[in-house]
Design a protein around this motif. Structure first.
Motif, PDB file in Angstrom:
ATOM      1  N   VAL A 102       0.760  -1.240  -0.092  1.00 54.90           N
ATOM      2  CA  VAL A 102       0.048   0.022  -0.013  1.00 54.90           C
ATOM      3  C   VAL A 102       0.838   1.213  -0.095  1.00 54.90           C
ATOM      4  O   VAL A 102       0.537   2.160  -0.612  1.00 54.90           O
ATOM      5  CB  VAL A 102      -0.809  -0.040   1.197  1.00 54.90           C
ATOM      6  CG1 VAL A 102      -1.998   1.226   1.340  1.00 54.90           C
ATOM      7  CG2 VAL A 102      -1.974  -1.329   1.171  1.00 54.90           C
ATOM      8  N   ILE A 103       1.873   1.178   0.709  1.00 56.64           N
ATOM      9  CA  ILE A 103       2.677   2.394   0.964  1.00 56.64           C
ATOM     10  C   ILE A 103       4.025   2.375  -0.105  1.00 56.64           C
ATOM     11  O   ILE A 103       4.242   3.241  -0.874  1.00 56.64           O
ATOM     12  CB  ILE A 103       3.485   2.741   2.256  1.00 56.64           C
ATOM     13  CG1 ILE A 103       2.171   2.558   3.216  1.00 56.64           C
ATOM     14  CG2 ILE A 103       4.270   3.837   2.216  1.00 56.64           C
ATOM     15  CD1 ILE A 103       2.673   2.679   4.656  1.00 56.64           C
ATOM     16  N   HIS A 104       4.756   1.458   0.089  1.00 63.29           N
ATOM     17  CA  HIS A 104       5.975   1.333  -0.777  1.00 63.29           C
ATOM     18  C   HIS A 104       6.025   1.178  -2.370  1.00 63.29           C
ATOM     19  O   HIS A 104       6.527   1.862  -3.198  1.00 63.29           O
ATOM     20  CB  HIS A 104       7.197   0.432  -0.250  1.00 63.29           C
ATOM     21  CG  HIS A 104       7.428   0.686   1.382  1.00 63.29           C
ATOM     22  ND1 HIS A 104       8.179   1.769   1.672  1.00 63.29           N
ATOM     23  CD2 HIS A 104       6.939   0.227   2.558  1.00 63.29           C
ATOM     24  CE1 HIS A 104       8.344   1.997   2.887  1.00 63.29           C
ATOM     25  NE2 HIS A 104       7.457   0.910   3.681  1.00 63.29           N
ATOM     26  N   CYS A 116      16.722   9.443  -6.439  1.00 65.94           N
ATOM     27  CA  CYS A 116      16.935   8.890  -5.200  1.00 65.94           C
ATOM     28  C   CYS A 116      16.974   7.247  -5.497  1.00 65.94           C
ATOM     29  O   CYS A 116      17.191   6.538  -4.395  1.00 65.94           O
ATOM     30  CB  CYS A 116      15.936   9.246  -4.401  1.00 65.94           C
ATOM     31  SG  CYS A 116      16.290  10.942  -3.645  1.00 65.94           S
ATOM     32  N   GLY A 117      16.865   6.928  -6.554  1.00 74.49           N
ATOM     33  CA  GLY A 117      16.884   5.448  -6.663  1.00 74.49           C
ATOM     34  C   GLY A 117      15.815   4.567  -5.810  1.00 74.49           C
ATOM     35  O   GLY A 117      15.915   3.606  -5.316  1.00 74.49           O
ATOM     36  N   ILE A 118      14.506   5.195  -5.896  1.00 70.67           N
ATOM     37  CA  ILE A 118      13.508   4.467  -5.089  1.00 70.67           C
ATOM     38  C   ILE A 118      13.160   3.158  -5.579  1.00 70.67           C
ATOM     39  O   ILE A 118      12.527   2.502  -5.076  1.00 70.67           O
ATOM     40  CB  ILE A 118      12.183   5.540  -5.039  1.00 70.67           C
ATOM     41  CG1 ILE A 118      11.579   5.645  -6.543  1.00 70.67           C
ATOM     42  CG2 ILE A 118      12.461   6.830  -4.457  1.00 70.67           C
ATOM     43  CD1 ILE A 118      10.196   6.427  -6.535  1.00 70.67           C
ATOM     44  N   HIS A 119      13.280   2.993  -6.940  1.00 69.77           N
ATOM     45  CA  HIS A 119      13.206   1.696  -7.367  1.00 69.77           C
ATOM     46  C   HIS A 119      13.828   0.535  -6.527  1.00 69.77           C
ATOM     47  O   HIS A 119      13.359  -0.420  -6.511  1.00 69.77           O
ATOM     48  CB  HIS A 119      13.536   1.698  -9.088  1.00 69.77           C
ATOM     49  CG  HIS A 119      13.287   0.121  -9.691  1.00 69.77           C
ATOM     50  ND1 HIS A 119      14.227  -0.736  -9.936  1.00 69.77           N
ATOM     51  CD2 HIS A 119      12.061  -0.073 -10.125  1.00 69.77           C
ATOM     52  CE1 HIS A 119      13.501  -1.719 -10.323  1.00 69.77           C
ATOM     53  NE2 HIS A 119      12.375  -1.530 -10.658  1.00 69.77           N
ATOM     54  N   ASN A 120      15.032   0.798  -6.191  1.00 70.62           N
ATOM     55  CA  ASN A 120      16.013   0.174  -5.576  1.00 70.62           C
ATOM     56  C   ASN A 120      15.425  -0.330  -4.022  1.00 70.62           C
ATOM     57  O   ASN A 120      15.688  -1.503  -3.474  1.00 70.62           O
ATOM     58  CB  ASN A 120      17.256   0.186  -5.490  1.00 70.62           C
ATOM     59  CG  ASN A 120      17.754   0.615  -6.918  1.00 70.62           C
ATOM     60  OD1 ASN A 120      17.447  -0.203  -7.656  1.00 70.62           O
ATOM     61  ND2 ASN A 120      18.401   1.798  -7.014  1.00 70.62           N
ATOM     62  N   LEU A 121      14.892   0.749  -3.528  1.00 68.64           N
ATOM     63  CA  LEU A 121      14.613   0.751  -1.779  1.00 68.64           C
ATOM     64  C   LEU A 121      13.254   0.432  -1.624  1.00 68.64           C
ATOM     65  O   LEU A 121      12.793  -0.003  -0.772  1.00 68.64           O
ATOM     66  CB  LEU A 121      15.188   1.990  -1.238  1.00 68.64           C
ATOM     67  CG  LEU A 121      14.968   2.058   0.313  1.00 68.64           C
ATOM     68  CD1 LEU A 121      15.338   0.751   0.886  1.00 68.64           C
ATOM     69  CD2 LEU A 121      15.583   3.303   0.752  1.00 68.64           C
ATOM     70  N   HIS A 122      12.254   0.849  -2.600  1.00 67.47           N
ATOM     71  CA  HIS A 122      10.773   0.570  -2.355  1.00 67.47           C
ATOM     72  C   HIS A 122      10.229  -0.267  -3.371  1.00 67.47           C
ATOM     73  O   HIS A 122       9.438  -1.093  -2.825  1.00 67.47           O
ATOM     74  CB  HIS A 122      10.227   2.426  -2.512  1.00 67.47           C
ATOM     75  CG  HIS A 122      10.669   3.059  -1.359  1.00 67.47           C
ATOM     76  ND1 HIS A 122      10.289   3.140  -0.091  1.00 67.47           N
ATOM     77  CD2 HIS A 122      11.599   4.242  -1.669  1.00 67.47           C
ATOM     78  CE1 HIS A 122      11.006   3.956   0.631  1.00 67.47           C
ATOM     79  NE2 HIS A 122      12.156   4.500  -0.210  1.00 67.47           N
ATOM     80  N   ALA A 123      10.442  -0.074  -4.485  1.00 74.21           N
ATOM     81  CA  ALA A 123       9.642  -0.836  -5.561  1.00 74.21           C
ATOM     82  C   ALA A 123      10.023  -2.255  -5.508  1.00 74.21           C
ATOM     83  O   ALA A 123       9.212  -3.097  -5.208  1.00 74.21           O
ATOM     84  CB  ALA A 123       9.949  -0.450  -7.071  1.00 74.21           C
ATOM     85  N   MET A 124      11.266  -2.736  -5.564  1.00 70.69           N
ATOM     86  CA  MET A 124      11.691  -4.006  -5.530  1.00 70.69           C
ATOM     87  C   MET A 124      11.349  -4.690  -4.201  1.00 70.69           C
ATOM     88  O   MET A 124      10.821  -5.846  -4.160  1.00 70.69           O
ATOM     89  CB  MET A 124      13.101  -4.204  -5.974  1.00 70.69           C
ATOM     90  CG  MET A 124      13.250  -3.834  -7.548  1.00 70.69           C
ATOM     91  SD  MET A 124      14.824  -4.422  -8.301  1.00 70.69           S
ATOM     92  CE  MET A 124      15.861  -3.351  -7.243  1.00 70.69           C
ATOM     93  N   PRO A 125      11.991  -4.047  -3.488  1.00 71.92           N
ATOM     94  CA  PRO A 125      11.593  -4.483  -1.667  1.00 71.92           C
ATOM     95  C   PRO A 125      10.115  -4.530  -1.405  1.00 71.92           C
ATOM     96  O   PRO A 125       9.795  -5.462  -0.812  1.00 71.92           O
ATOM     97  CB  PRO A 125      12.432  -3.595  -0.758  1.00 71.92           C
ATOM     98  CG  PRO A 125      13.403  -3.064  -1.806  1.00 71.92           C
ATOM     99  CD  PRO A 125      12.994  -3.033  -3.105  1.00 71.92           C
ATOM    100  N   GLY A 126       9.468  -3.663  -1.975  1.00 71.71           N
ATOM    101  CA  GLY A 126       7.995  -3.668  -1.611  1.00 71.71           C
ATOM    102  C   GLY A 126       7.213  -4.908  -2.437  1.00 71.71           C
ATOM    103  O   GLY A 126       6.399  -5.332  -1.820  1.00 71.71           O
ATOM    104  N   VAL A 127       7.829  -5.101  -3.768  1.00 65.08           N
ATOM    105  CA  VAL A 127       7.296  -6.298  -4.158  1.00 65.08           C
ATOM    106  C   VAL A 127       7.624  -7.487  -3.623  1.00 65.08           C
ATOM    107  O   VAL A 127       6.811  -8.379  -3.502  1.00 65.08           O
ATOM    108  CB  VAL A 127       7.592  -6.247  -5.881  1.00 65.08           C
ATOM    109  CG1 VAL A 127       7.259  -7.555  -6.438  1.00 65.08           C
ATOM    110  CG2 VAL A 127       7.198  -5.279  -6.624  1.00 65.08           C
ATOM    111  N   ILE A 128       8.664  -7.690  -2.973  1.00 65.55           N
ATOM    112  CA  ILE A 128       9.347  -8.704  -2.329  1.00 65.55           C
ATOM    113  C   ILE A 128       8.172  -9.056  -1.232  1.00 65.55           C
ATOM    114  O   ILE A 128       7.883 -10.061  -0.916  1.00 65.55           O
ATOM    115  CB  ILE A 128      10.916  -8.558  -2.087  1.00 65.55           C
ATOM    116  CG1 ILE A 128      11.702  -8.782  -3.230  1.00 65.55           C
ATOM    117  CG2 ILE A 128      11.168  -9.630  -0.942  1.00 65.55           C
ATOM    118  CD1 ILE A 128      13.236  -8.407  -2.709  1.00 65.55           C
ATOM    119  N   GLY A 129       8.016  -7.632  -0.606  1.00 70.63           N
ATOM    120  CA  GLY A 129       7.223  -7.985   0.799  1.00 70.63           C
ATOM    121  C   GLY A 129       5.848  -8.528   0.441  1.00 70.63           C
ATOM    122  O   GLY A 129       5.277  -9.278   1.144  1.00 70.63           O
TER     123      GLY A 129
END
Length: 472
Positions: A186-188, A341-354
């Motif tokens: 929902v957030i990341h 800020c590279g948000i794909h690396n810290l939010h998109a991919m880990p968010g999908v993993i989550g």
């Protein structure tokens, strides 16, 4: 044609008009809930509650404080890495968060807290936490556009971002009955794809004209690391803040704590392996070390086991660090996505993993692990979903991930189109990443006197050799 970046009229007009609108809307709709107004005394008597300590304030306020610090200090300072955009990083973070929490209380209130008897939104401490969560999605999106947009554009981004967030949150949590206590989906996931799509629509082919400003200096990286440490320390509160009282909240804090610890060691190891002579890259340390907190969000309150939490942190640290090394340069060069800020690396991919971890963990839930009552409480198998099984719940969890991605992608494309209109006073390609456009900046230090750390500046992201950043 030279762009007009003067915000003397537009920014004050937007701030004054929108704040007056908030006052009017709050006056019409917002009221205290039963635990925050004087009727709490009557509520206690009616429900045979003997002490004020059972007020939700005492269960939630400590978590609210931690989340609030993350939003205003953690997010803000993490974006101060650019050598000439620290005012904009922390200052505009402050501006859009302060506006966003007001609009979020209204938008989320209309969906979740509207009293059908008097048509008023009743708010308490949990509403404040959820408003901060909502704003977090917009701050993540800001990370992709950092230094390339005007403060008026950021206000518009937040207005639509909060609106989209409230709708997708309602669909995922209330209609699909998905569990996502820490907001991996929902957030990341939403915030990251919302920001990345906006950045793609606002692509600047001549951004290399500001190449000399898209760098950090020694002391700016130290300030950004302060943001990282605040976020890392308080992330267990973020993931557990709205979890169920008792064992669910307790478990969420433990799981997040362990996942974060694992992502740190993984990040240090891969950062050293990826650099010449085995040196560490501060870009990785500032950001990928937080990936475990993002990836643990959805499953944080599940019975994932302590070693399972370490595995999640281990994997997310690997994925996030490798994203900085390989994916971000590829995304800019090939996909035309300039992710500051590279948000794909810290939010998109880990968010999908989550989201995936949450779906798998839910599908594998059983009474032997949770107990009959525990399983019902954990996944809310009551009322309309009383006949839902764990495997079916896993399918709904996966569906929630796709809804979050869809809202981010489609919403980002629409809002990006609005922000592309030539009326917002955004900086020219040669003036991006420079506070001087929108801020009164103190005079420069004497260049003949070596400033702290000026001898060790590095690029943050224009060529494959150059580092791309990320923001929480």
């Amino acid at each position: 044609m030279v762009k007009n970046t003067n915000i003397r009229i537009s920014l004050p007009a937007v701030c004054f008009v929108w704040q007056i609108a908030m006052i009017i809307l709050f006056g019409v709709f917002i009221r205290y809930n039963e635990e925050s107004d004087t009727h709490w005394i009557e509520t206690r008597k009616k429900n045979n509650i003997s002490t004020d300590l059972e007020n939700d304030f005492y269960y939630r306020y400590a978590s609210f404080q931690d989340v609030h610090v993350m939003i205003f200090v953690g997010f803000g300072f993490l974006m101060t890495f650019l050598k000439r955009y620290s005012f904009g990083g922390v200052g505009f973070n402050f501006l859009i968060a302060a506006f966003g929490i007001q609009w979020a209380l209204l938008m989320q209130g209309w969906f979740h807290s509207l009293d059908k008897e008097d048509w008023k939104i009743k708010i308490g401490i949990e509403n404040l936490i959820n408003a901060d969560f909502c704003v977090a999605g917009c701050l993540i999106a800001y990370g992709a556009c950092l230094g390339k947009v005007s403060p008026v554009q950021l206000m518009v981004l937040t207005l639509f971002g909060v609106t989209l967030y409230a709708v997708e949150e309602y669909i995922i949590l209330s209609l699909l009955h998905v569990r996502d206590a820490g907001g991996s989906m929902v957030i990341h996931t939403f915030g990251a794809y919302y920001g990345l799509t906006i950045s793609w629509v606002l692509y600047r082919p001549l951004l290399s004209q500001s190449n000399h400003l898209q760098r950090s200096v020694y002391h700016s990286d130290v300030f950004a690391m302060i943001g990282t440490l605040f976020l890392w320390m308080f992330w267990p509160s973020f993931n557990s803040a709205i979890a169920d009282h008792g064992d669910g909240q307790h478990r969420a804090a433990i799981n997040t704590y362990l996942s974060l610890a694992a992502s740190v060691l993984t990040t240090f190891a891969l950062s050293s392996l990826s650099k010449k002579y085995g040196k560490l890259d501060m870009v990785h340390i500032q950001n990928a070390t937080l990936a475990g907190g993002v990836a643990m969000g959805t499953a944080s309150e599940f019975m994932i086991t302590p070693y399972g939490s370490l595995i999640v942190g281990f994997c997310s640290g690997i994925v996030s660090t490798l994203g900085y090394v390989f994916l971000t340069p590829f995304m800019e060069k090939t996909l035309k996505i300039q992710d500051t800020c590279g948000i794909h690396n810290l939010h998109a991919m880990p968010g999908v993993i989550g989201g995936i971890v949450g779906a798998v963990t839910a599908a594998c839930a059983s009474e032997s692990v949770y107990g009959h009552e525990g399983l019902i409480k954990m996944f809310g198998f009551e009322g309309k979903v009383s006949n839902r099984t764990a495997s079916v719940q896993g399918g709904y969890q996966a569906a929630g991930l796709f809804v979050a991605m869809a809202f981010g992608l489609v919403g980002g494309a629409l809002v990006g189109g609005i922000l592309k209109l030539p009326i917002w006073g955004d900086p020219t390609d040669s003036n991006c990443f420079d506070d001087d456009i929108y801020w009164e900046v103190p005079e420069e230090e004497d260049e003949n006197i070596p400033a702290f750390g000026h001898q060790n500046m590095h690029h943050v992201g224009r060529t494959p050799d150059v580092h791309h950043r990320s923001h929480v």
